[in-house]
Design an enzyme around this catalytic site. Structure first.
Site, PDB file in Angstrom:
ATOM      1  N   TYR A   1     -84.432 -32.473  28.567  1.00 17.69           N
ATOM      2  CA  TYR A   1     -83.582 -33.652  28.787  1.00 17.69           C
ATOM      3  C   TYR A   1     -82.192 -33.267  29.277  1.00 17.69           C
ATOM      4  O   TYR A   1     -81.754 -33.716  30.344  1.00 17.69           O
ATOM      5  CB  TYR A   1     -83.500 -34.465  27.490  1.00 17.69           C
ATOM      6  CG  TYR A   1     -82.397 -35.505  27.478  1.00 17.69           C
ATOM      7  CD1 TYR A   1     -82.360 -36.509  28.441  1.00 17.69           C
ATOM      8  CD2 TYR A   1     -81.407 -35.475  26.502  1.00 17.69           C
ATOM      9  CE1 TYR A   1     -81.344 -37.467  28.430  1.00 17.69           C
ATOM     10  CE2 TYR A   1     -80.395 -36.428  26.480  1.00 17.69           C
ATOM     11  CZ  TYR A   1     -80.364 -37.414  27.448  1.00 17.69           C
ATOM     12  OH  TYR A   1     -79.364 -38.343  27.435  1.00 17.69           O
TER      13      TYR A   1
ATOM     14  N   LYS B   1     -80.593 -33.774  33.088  1.00 18.07           N
ATOM     15  CA  LYS B   1     -79.402 -34.617  33.223  1.00 18.07           C
ATOM     16  C   LYS B   1     -78.276 -33.834  33.908  1.00 18.07           C
ATOM     17  O   LYS B   1     -77.504 -34.400  34.691  1.00 18.07           O
ATOM     18  CB  LYS B   1     -78.941 -35.140  31.863  1.00 18.07           C
ATOM     19  CG  LYS B   1     -79.836 -36.206  31.260  1.00 18.07           C
ATOM     20  CD  LYS B   1     -79.919 -37.473  32.080  1.00 18.07           C
ATOM     21  CE  LYS B   1     -78.676 -38.333  31.960  1.00 18.07           C
ATOM     22  NZ  LYS B   1     -78.809 -39.620  32.698  1.00 18.07           N
TER      23      LYS B   1
END
Length: 507
Positions: free
Chosen positions: A253, A257
């Protein structure tokens, strides 16, 4: 130099504006949509891009997952019988997806008409699974940014692109972490260069290899097909974690990002861009519904386990700071930042919406708040008897937790395995169940452990400068408060967040 602002200037900014929001069915997206509609009923349109097969399905999804939630209760009361008509006049559901070119919108005329109207784009869409599929995470968190930038450059009247990221794109560094953009090629491990195109090619190649392996299998029944899908899913999850750690990030994640931010910096052109990086977002503190939340955060695992009394120990050093920030404060900061940097051609500003520098909260504050809450509000079992509140043991290092797991599970598992062999698999089910549980817990420690022992401190000097421009003289001004120093963490956890977790997550 930022201009002075107050509630009136923020509210006035959104009058007559057309705003495109991605990720509106998520926690932060809902809070933003509700807030804009509540404080500025004269907003022109709020377009919500949601995954759906067609426009009626998109409209139904927005109604059920956004408008019909308890979060919109205050707005519902305000408009009374005219609430639904107000929503239909202001909210437009778009069936699409940022993982596709042209945002997955059905027709080019639709895209062109939208591009002519949009004043502000807010990108909140993301896949937040720490251990998600690498291909899916790249599609949403990286390629989604690319497609949104391409659309933004077609919007002749665009005044602002707000992108919501995460403070943990910085990785798990120690010391003060600054609000600065991530440069192309930059990684967290010395000697490595992060090439986004190379990562996209790698995923395509691995998927091609997996497809070739699967096609060589003669099995074509449902079970074989399911197994192939499972193999691909596992391979993509493992690849994401492997690549993240190769470059110095702890999970898929935060890694993707970070790549999304890099791509945004490269493709934005002269579009005014604000990157908002919240830390761990917690329940609403003030309005419209204190305690309202959606989705379990890392710290909520502790609260839920403690509430159910099925968690006797937890991985955390109680003296460590957990950087958390209420969701409504993040949205307030987003709205103020949109106004402050609107139409600043070429601007790219990074803000940390965090608390570890201005008003740090330790794990001990959360634990003591939880103890007090449950002692004051004891739980009652199905039999009507009070469930006693037990103390919890915390492991201050991962090494100590590993040792505990070895003595609690690993050694008994090895003994059980030998007994199982002697008795010709008599205890095979018990062995498999214990082994699965052991592997699952160790996986959780592997993925979530870095959060429990995070030693960084997020600098928020940029956001402090923005705060200093805000007048806080009237109750209306306080509606846009995003100063973490105003939070009494003990009061917030005891009276607002923990009851919110119990109501909205434990139900």
């Amino acid at each position: 130099m930022l201009d002075a602002m107050d509630a009136a200037s923020i509210i006035g900014y959104f009058k007559g504006k057309s705003i495109l929001v991605t990720g509106a069915t998520g926690f932060l997206g809902k809070i933003l949509v509700e807030k804009i509609m509540r404080v500025q009923p004269d907003v022109h349109k709020i377009y919500l891009l949601v995954r759906a097969s067609d426009e009626p399905s998109a409209k139904q999804r927005v109604q059920q997952e956004v408008i019909d939630t308890e979060l919109f209760g205050l707005l519902r009361e305000k408009h009374g019988k005219g609430f639904q008509q107000f929503v239909e006049e202001k909210v437009v559901a778009l069936a699409g997806d940022i993982i596709y070119d042209n945002l997955g919108l059905e027709t080019l005329p639709m895209l062109e008409a939208l591009a002519k109207e949009i004043d502000v784009i807010v990108n909140i869409a993301a896949t937040t699974n720490f251990y998600g599929r690498y291909d899916v995470s790249l599609d949403v968190n990286v390629m989604g940014v690319k497609h949104l930038c391409h659309f933004a450059r077609q919007c002749a009247n665009l005044k602002m692109l707000m992108h919501v990221s995460t403070a943990f794109v910085s990785g798990f560094r120690e010391g003060l972490i600054l609000e600065k953009p991530i440069n192309p090629g930059e990684s967290l491990r010395e000697g490595t260069y992060l090439d986004i195109d190379a990562e996209l090619r790698l995923v395509r190649e691995v998927k091609k290899e997996l497809a070739a392996m699967n096609s060589s299998s003669s099995d074509d029944d449902d079970a074989a097909h399911t197994n192939k899908k499972k193999t691909e899913r596992t391979a993509m999850k493992e690849l994401g974690l492997q690549r993240a750690r190769h470059f110095g990030w702890s999970n898929t994640y935060v890694f993707t990002k970070a790549m999304g931010e890099v791509l945004l910096g490269q493709l934005r052109g002269d579009i005014p861009v604000v990157i908002m990086r919240p830390s761990i977002i917690t329940s609403i503190r003030e309005d419209p519904v204190p305690g309202w939340m959606q989705g379990t955060r890392t710290i909520d695992t502790l609260i839920i386990g403690y509430a159910k009394q099925n968690l006797s120990c937890f991985l955390a050093d109680l003296n460590f700071v957990m950087d958390v920030i209420p969701g409504d404060m993040v949205v307030n900061a987003m709205m103020a930042a949109m106004v402050a940097h609107s139409e600043e051609k070429g601007a790219q500003v990074v803000y940390h919406s965090t608390s570890s520098l201005r008003n740090p909260a330790t794990y001990n504050v959360l634990y003591q708040s939880g103890r007090r809450h449950f002692y004051e509000n004891p739980r009652v079992g199905k039999d009507g008897k009070v469930i006693p509140t037990r103390e919890m043991y915390f492991f201050p290092t991962i090494a100590r937790f590993h040792l505990y797991m070895i003595f609690t599970y690993k050694i008994p598992l090895e003994i059980l395995h030998l007994v199982n062999l002697l008795l010709c698999g008599f205890f095979s089910r018990l062995y498999n169940d214990l082994n699965r549980k052991y592997k699952f817990v160790m996986h959780l420690v592997d993925v979530y452990g870095p959060f429990a022992f995070f030693k960084g401190c997020f600098d928020d000097m940029n956001l402090e400068r923005l705060r200093l421009t805000m007048a806080m003289k009237t109750p209306e001004d306080c509606m846009f408060n995003f100063d973490p120093k105003t939070i009494d963490w003990d009061e917030y956890f005891t009276r607002i967040h923990i009851p919110g977790v119990l109501k909205y997550l434990c139900k």
